[in-house]
Enzyme design. Structure first.
Site, PDB file in Angstrom:
ATOM      1  CG  ASP A 166      -3.868  13.678  -5.637  1.00  0.00           C
ATOM      2  OD1 ASP A 166      -2.852  14.030  -4.994  1.00  0.00           O
ATOM      3  OD2 ASP A 166      -4.280  12.511  -5.665  1.00  0.00           O
ATOM      4  NE  ARG A 172      -3.622   2.640   1.793  1.00  0.00           N
ATOM      5  CZ  ARG A 172      -4.244   3.347   0.868  1.00  0.00           C
ATOM      6  NH1 ARG A 172      -4.373   2.877  -0.365  1.00  0.00           N
ATOM      7  NH2 ARG A 172      -4.770   4.520   1.144  1.00  0.00           N
ATOM      8  NE  ARG A 215      -2.326  11.870  -3.160  1.00  0.00           N
ATOM      9  CZ  ARG A 215      -3.197  10.901  -2.955  1.00  0.00           C
ATOM     10  NH1 ARG A 215      -3.038  10.083  -1.922  1.00  0.00           N
ATOM     11  NH2 ARG A 215      -4.223  10.729  -3.765  1.00  0.00           N
TER      12      ARG A 215
END
Length: 196
Positions: free
Chosen positions: A126, A49, A128
């Site tokens: 987003d 993950r 990231r």
């Protein structure tokens, strides 16, 4: 490589003992970490993950998101599998930072959804950079990943960065009345796959 491996230590948890490995970004000095369970060497795909930092969900048990629930279930599944890696991606609030995340929460309290709130603050939905995670996988010697995620964009970016993702493993947990609008927005506006 945008990172270097700098430190490691054992981390006992309710799910068992993990090896915590710290990484440092070469350009900024920012730190990230990986939690390794079991023997991840070899060619067999590793259950993994990429978990982006969420102080409110991970440590303060917020019901506004599904992050803390995803973190706990990911660690559980990795431990049950007997081997795996959780990359803790230190880009709080989809990389807008904690204080801007609080500002975004305030805008959500006034009716904006999570994407609209980011836009009102001058950010993309987003922010990231998942290419850092690709470097972490490479530094750990991981060749193939079974990725615990609901975010197809994460799969796409990591694949483009050279990570062999052989399977997307759904991680649909933590739905509650406090985050149903947030999750619906992630599905409708950010393409997250949240149907069981």
């Amino acid at each position: 490589m945008q990172l270097k491996r700098v430190a490691e230590a054992k981390l006992p948890t309710p799910w068992g003992d993990f090896l915590m490995v710290g990484f440092e970004e070469l350009a900024t000095g920012h730190d990230h970490l990986a939690l390794i369970f079991g023997d991840i060497s070899g060619d067999k795909p590793v259950l993994s993950r990429v978990h982006s930092e969420c102080l409110t969900g991970d440590a303060l048990f917020s019901l506004r998101c599904d992050c803390g629930f995803q973190l706990e279930v990911a660690l559980t599944r990795i431990a049950e599998e007997g081997r795996g890696v959780l990359i803790y991606h230190r880009q709080e609030g989809r990389n807008i930072g904690l204080l801007n995340k609080i500002r975004a929460y305030a805008l959500q309290d006034l009716g904006a959804d999570t994407v609209e709130a980011n836009h009102q603050l001058g950010f993309a939905a987003d922010e990231r950079d998942f290419t850092l995670c690709s470097d972490m996988y490479k530094l750990l010697g991981i060749k193939a990943v079974r990725l615990l995620t609901n975010n197809p964009k994460k799969v796409e970016i990591l694949t483009q960065a050279g990570i062999n993702i052989v399977e997307r493993v759904p991680l649909i947990v933590g739905e509650n009345p406090k985050n149903e609008h947030y999750l619906a927005t992630k599905a409708a506006k950010m393409g997250h796959l949240l149907t069981k």
